[in-house]
Design a protein around this motif. Structure first.
Motif, PDB file in Angstrom:
ATOM      1  N   VAL A 284       6.345   0.593  -6.763  1.00  0.00           N
ATOM      2  CA  VAL A 284       6.049   2.018  -6.584  1.00  0.00           C
ATOM      3  C   VAL A 284       7.227   2.809  -7.155  1.00  0.00           C
ATOM      4  CG1 VAL A 284       5.434   3.874  -4.991  1.00  0.00           C
ATOM      5  CG2 VAL A 284       4.854   1.502  -4.409  1.00  0.00           C
ATOM      6  N   TRP A 351       2.102   7.688  -0.347  1.00  0.00           N
ATOM      7  CA  TRP A 351       1.822   7.546  -1.785  1.00  0.00           C
ATOM      8  C   TRP A 351       0.407   7.003  -1.974  1.00  0.00           C
ATOM      9  CZ3 TRP A 351       4.956   4.355   1.032  1.00  0.00           C
ATOM     10  CH2 TRP A 351       4.682   2.980   1.044  1.00  0.00           C
ATOM     11  N   MET A 356       0.622   2.463  -6.882  1.00  0.00           N
ATOM     12  CA  MET A 356       1.248   1.201  -6.486  1.00  0.00           C
ATOM     13  C   MET A 356       0.641   0.074  -7.304  1.00  0.00           C
ATOM     14  SD  MET A 356       1.873  -0.409  -2.681  1.00  0.00           S
ATOM     15  CE  MET A 356       0.416  -1.387  -2.424  1.00  0.00           C
TER      16      MET A 356
END
Length: 361
Positions: A284, A351, A356
């Motif tokens: 990430v 997020w 990711m």
């Protein structure tokens, strides 16, 4: 890549130096007008590939097809290819005009044609006022432009650039990067650029081929490699990232579900879905983490505390401890104003799944 026939086709290239394998079965197509960068650490095979394309090395196995013609065994002067070296390799005893004309003379071009082409290329690269100067009288950026002019003058199908900005200072390097990309776009020439500088590759390229130990780790656009790295090597080599180690739980639609620090996280797997129960690592990027007072609606969210800050001018790097741990295990970039307002109280970090990337190693 387009559907048209590639300008360059590299078929199963290998190069051995004794017991050392410098290049291992490389296959690649490059289209007309592409700016392709070979990126990787020293010894990864990028310069060997460039030298084979230029005719300065013969491959142990494989072929090089240029504009439909097999040029694998042709010497450099027989190929429709030119090269810009790191040290520019300008003749110190020749003026700018003479340096640029030299390659045209070698090709047997007539004086009138040389004069016309010289005027054309010097005007294009804004070198007219330097025609009578010698290399020692030029700045680093000017010498780089002369070397480029000399390489472009014979109108090659493919231009090879071997770390040509390595000798420039940081400020000038940034200016010349933009200039070089602009020239490539205006000429629509195919550029094959070799560098170990990740920022340079991201700034200039249409496409980046990341090399490691003679093989291609990943081939894609700068955005693909940065935000969707397929391997740990690519994730770590290009920019900064958070590497999250956990276990493969399963899938939800096109997303992988992993267990990390007792929390289920969702991400994408550019290199394919791992097996369930397998230990996995995800990447990430620092700028994709957001701070929230309450649990956000993002696919992924964990609670943590900021335990360290580093002021970087327009932005701030935040070190984050997760759960009941005291040691930071996440790092985030936020704008400086946001960073100053965040204290040591517990916060939510969120997020999206698309941000990711689950890695293949």
């Amino acid at each position: 890549m387009t559907d048209q026939k590639p300008l360059v086709r590299i078929e199963g290239l290998s190069k051995h130096f004794g017991e050392t394998v410098a290049l291992d079965n490389l296959t690649l197509d490059i289209a007309q007008g592409e700016f392709v960068t070979f990126l990787g650490p020293s010894g990864c095979g990028k310069s060997t590939t460039l030298r084979i394309l230029g005719g300065f090395e013969r491959p142990t196995h494989g072929r090089v097809i240029l504009d439909g013609e097999d040029v694998t065994n042709q010497p450099p002067e027989k190929r429709h290819v030119n090269m810009v070296f790191q040290d520019y390799a300008l003749f110190p005893h020749m003026t700018v005009a003479q340096n640029i004309s030299f390659g045209l003379e070698l090709k047997g071009m007539g004086k009138a044609d040389i004069k016309r082409r010289l005027q054309e290329i010097m005007a294009f690269l804004e070198l007219d006022s330097y025609a009578g100067r010698y290399p020692v009288q030029l700045s680093g950026g000017q010498r780089q432009r002369v070397a480029l002019a000399r390489a472009l003058a014979p109108d090659p199908a493919l231009l090879l650039l071997d770390e040509p900005l390595g000798a420039l200072d940081a400020k000038l390097r940034g200016q010349v990067q933009q200039e070089l990309k602009s020239i490539q776009r205006r000429t629509n020439k195919t550029f094959f650029f070799v560098t170990h500088d990740q920022e340079e590759a991201l700034t200039m390229s249409d496409r980046i081929v990341v090399m490691n130990k003679g093989r291609v780790e990943q081939d894609g656009t700068p955005e693909e490699l940065y935000f969707r790295p397929a391997s740990r090597f690519v994730a770590e080599f290009i920019g900064e990232t958070n590497l999250l180690s956990g276990w493969m739980r399963g899938t939800e639609g096109d997303k992988v579900v992993m267990d990390w620090e007792g929390t289920a996280l969702k991400g994408k797997a550019p290199a394919g879905i791992p097996a369930e129960g397998k230990p996995i690592t995800a990447s990430v990027r620092l700028e994709k983490l957001g701070f929230h007072a309450d649990r956000p609606q993002t696919a992924n969210a964990v609670q943590g505390r900021v335990v360290g800050k580093t002021f970087l001018g327009s932005r701030m790097a935040m070190q984050i401890a997760v759960g009941d741990k005291d040691e930071p295990i996440l790092k985030a970039y936020v704008d400086a104003e946001t960073g100053q307002s965040v204290g040591s109280d517990p916060i939510w970090i969120g997020w999206e799944a698309d941000h990711m990337a689950v890695l293949n190693d």
